[in-house]
Design a protein around this motif. Structure first.
Motif, PDB file in Angstrom:
ATOM      1  N   PRO A 137       0.828  -1.218   0.000  1.00 58.11           N
ATOM      2  CA  PRO A 137       0.000   0.000   0.000  1.00 58.11           C
ATOM      3  C   PRO A 137       0.858   1.263   0.000  1.00 58.11           C
ATOM      4  O   PRO A 137       1.968   1.273   0.532  1.00 58.11           O
ATOM      5  CB  PRO A 137      -0.800  -0.121   1.299  1.00 58.11           C
ATOM      6  N   SER A 138       0.322   2.312  -0.611  1.00 61.08           N
ATOM      7  CA  SER A 138       1.017   3.594  -0.621  1.00 61.08           C
ATOM      8  C   SER A 138      -0.003   4.692  -0.855  1.00 61.08           C
ATOM      9  O   SER A 138      -0.639   4.737  -1.913  1.00 61.08           O
ATOM     10  CB  SER A 138       2.083   3.645  -1.721  1.00 61.08           C
ATOM     11  N   LYS A 139      -0.181   5.558   0.114  1.00 61.66           N
ATOM     12  CA  LYS A 139      -1.116   6.676  -0.032  1.00 61.66           C
ATOM     13  C   LYS A 139      -0.681   7.577  -1.184  1.00 61.66           C
ATOM     14  O   LYS A 139      -1.523   8.063  -1.959  1.00 61.66           O
ATOM     15  CB  LYS A 139      -1.160   7.483   1.265  1.00 61.66           C
ATOM     16  N   ALA A 140       0.597   7.801  -1.323  1.00 63.17           N
ATOM     17  CA  ALA A 140       1.099   8.665  -2.390  1.00 63.17           C
ATOM     18  C   ALA A 140       0.775   8.070  -3.759  1.00 63.17           C
ATOM     19  O   ALA A 140       0.360   8.795  -4.679  1.00 63.17           O
ATOM     20  CB  ALA A 140       2.603   8.858  -2.240  1.00 63.17           C
ATOM     21  N   TYR A 141       0.931   6.757  -3.904  1.00 62.17           N
ATOM     22  CA  TYR A 141       0.638   6.109  -5.176  1.00 62.17           C
ATOM     23  C   TYR A 141      -0.872   6.073  -5.433  1.00 62.17           C
ATOM     24  O   TYR A 141      -1.320   6.212  -6.567  1.00 62.17           O
ATOM     25  CB  TYR A 141       1.222   4.704  -5.212  1.00 62.17           C
ATOM     26  N   VAL A 144      -1.818   9.269  -6.966  1.00 61.94           N
ATOM     27  CA  VAL A 144      -1.455   9.353  -8.385  1.00 61.94           C
ATOM     28  C   VAL A 144      -2.522   8.681  -9.245  1.00 61.94           C
ATOM     29  O   VAL A 144      -2.922   9.213 -10.292  1.00 61.94           O
ATOM     30  CB  VAL A 144      -0.074   8.703  -8.630  1.00 61.94           C
ATOM     31  N   ILE A 145      -2.990   7.531  -8.813  1.00 59.22           N
ATOM     32  CA  ILE A 145      -4.038   6.816  -9.554  1.00 59.22           C
ATOM     33  C   ILE A 145      -5.290   7.693  -9.681  1.00 59.22           C
ATOM     34  O   ILE A 145      -5.858   7.855 -10.772  1.00 59.22           O
ATOM     35  CB  ILE A 145      -4.404   5.486  -8.865  1.00 59.22           C
ATOM     36  N   VAL A 146      -5.720   8.282  -8.578  1.00 54.11           N
ATOM     37  CA  VAL A 146      -6.954   9.080  -8.580  1.00 54.11           C
ATOM     38  C   VAL A 146      -6.786  10.337  -9.431  1.00 54.11           C
ATOM     39  O   VAL A 146      -7.677  10.701 -10.211  1.00 54.11           O
ATOM     40  CB  VAL A 146      -7.383   9.434  -7.143  1.00 54.11           C
TER      41      VAL A 146
END
Length: 399
Positions: A137-141, A144-146
């Motif tokens: 998991p990665s909040k930063a990634y 990016v998706i959103v």
């Protein structure tokens, strides 16, 4: 003596039946050996291009006519496939060196999330950042998706219900290519992350329009449709990379199979599963499909000794088939898994899989980018490698 011969014959039949009966459960031949060969090839490739990491062109795409490795920048539609391949190598081998390298190349694509000039940002970000999220998991990634989904959504025409592919030109009012089905995965992913159903609804609308307008009665696909964005009327049905407007471009068929299989995963709407099965049957039963199940570049192209095969279309098809198997009952699953295995076994053979430290480090030979444009014919392509590795991973994790 006759009894002995009968016993031997009976035993042979039993063993043959058991071998056939278990074929759907058997991995492609020498799976671990193939994965090791992939890792060896990409070690060679990664070392040969690593000094370009901080330059404008750093992503390996193919081999140029002069024999050099063709590199491309982050805004090329193929830019996500190399980091995606590195993520799959990490998942297949559990070797941390691939995770480190994948992270470096993935994060080079950060600015793509704000780019609105191309529908293929779904490919570019889902194959890189999306695969990174399979690792941890990665909040930063997630962000990016959103954000990428927000950028992609700006290309949606609500009245027509479709996402525009290329920008308008003298030739096209609003072109939509069958390839665009692949970018819907990013939208479904963004809704899963954010809870915002806007992305999901756009994806469903586009999938429905594609199913209605792109496919013929035999489930072959047109490549490009030109839309009136106000009425949703289809102004023309053409090709761009296929043999003819009414032909079946091999990679387009693979995009359709993969896209509708993915749509069923995201929505559980049975019409998408039915569509995927019809497309799979079209491919599997096509009279022009060669015995090794690696298609010619177009299913309707005239066939002679020089007609190019397209390993990229085969790899995409195999990967899609492995996912399709997860939604089927035992009998259907056996049919499509055996077909996928046969494709991967062919791609893993010396006819298509490169010898060590040849092919500039790419895995597969004999793909076709765009034959009508005399571009990337009978060469390796980074997306052929990507979907080949994805197919190996999906087979490995298939229960």
């Amino acid at each position: 003596m006759k009894n002995i011969l009968k016993s031997i014959a009976l035993l042979s039949c039993i063993l043959l039946f058991q071998s056939y009966n278990n074929s759907d459960r058997q991995p492609p031949k020498s799976n671990n050996k193939v994965v090791n060969a992939c890792a060896e090839q990409y070690t060679f490739l990664s070392k040969s291009i690593y000094d370009k990491l901080n330059t404008k062109r750093m992503m390996p795409r193919s081999i140029k006519k002069n024999g050099e490795t063709g590199l491309t920048g982050i805004y090329d539609w193929t830019s996500g496939f190399y980091p995606g391949s590195l993520w799959y190598l990490n998942l297949l081998t559990n070797d941390s060196k691939w995770e480190s390298l994948a992270t470096e190349y993935t994060e080079r694509l950060d600015s793509v999330q704000h780019w609105r000039e191309n529908h293929d940002i779904g490919f570019m970000i889902e194959c890189s950042y999306g695969n990174a999220l399979k690792k941890s998991p990665s909040k930063a990634y997630d962000d990016v998706i959103v954000q990428t989904a927000k950028s992609l959504a700006t290309r949606f025409h609500p009245k027509a219900g479709i996402i525009q592919s290329w920008n308008a030109s003298k030739k096209w009012n609003c072109p939509v290519i069958v390839d665009n089905m692949m970018n819907l995965e990013l939208l479904f992913h963004a809704t899963k992350i954010s809870g915002d159903s806007t992305f999901y609804n756009i994806a469903v609308s586009h999938a429905n329009a594609t199913m209605k307008n792109h496919f013929r009665d035999d489930y072959s696909s047109y490549h490009v449709l030109n839309y009136n964005t106000e009425t949703g009327e289809v102004l023309a049905k053409k090709t761009h990379q296929g043999y003819a407007d009414d032909s079946s471009w091999a990679r387009g068929q693979a995009w359709g199979l993969y896209g509708f299989t993915m749509c069923y995963r995201a929505t559980k709407d049975p019409k998408y599963l039915e569509q995927a099965l019809h497309i799979a049957d079209y491919i599997k039963n096509h009279p022009n499909l060669p015995k090794d199940n690696i298609p010619y570049w177009d299913y309707n192209a005239p066939v002679n000794s020089d007609t190019p095969r397209d390993a990229s279309a085969a790899a995409i098809t195999a990967s899609a088939l492995y996912e399709l198997c997860t939604f089927l009952d035992k009998k259907e699953r056996k049919t499509y898994k055996s077909f996928a295995n046969s494709i991967i076994n062919s791609l893993s053979s010396p006819d298509y899989f490169a010898e060590s430290q040849t092919n500039n480090g790419f895995l597969l030979k004999h793909s076709v980018g765009s034959l009508p444009h005399n571009s990337e014919i009978d060469v390796p392509l980074n997306y052929a490698d990507y979907y080949f590795l994805e197919a190996l991973y999906r087979n490995k994790t298939l229960k």
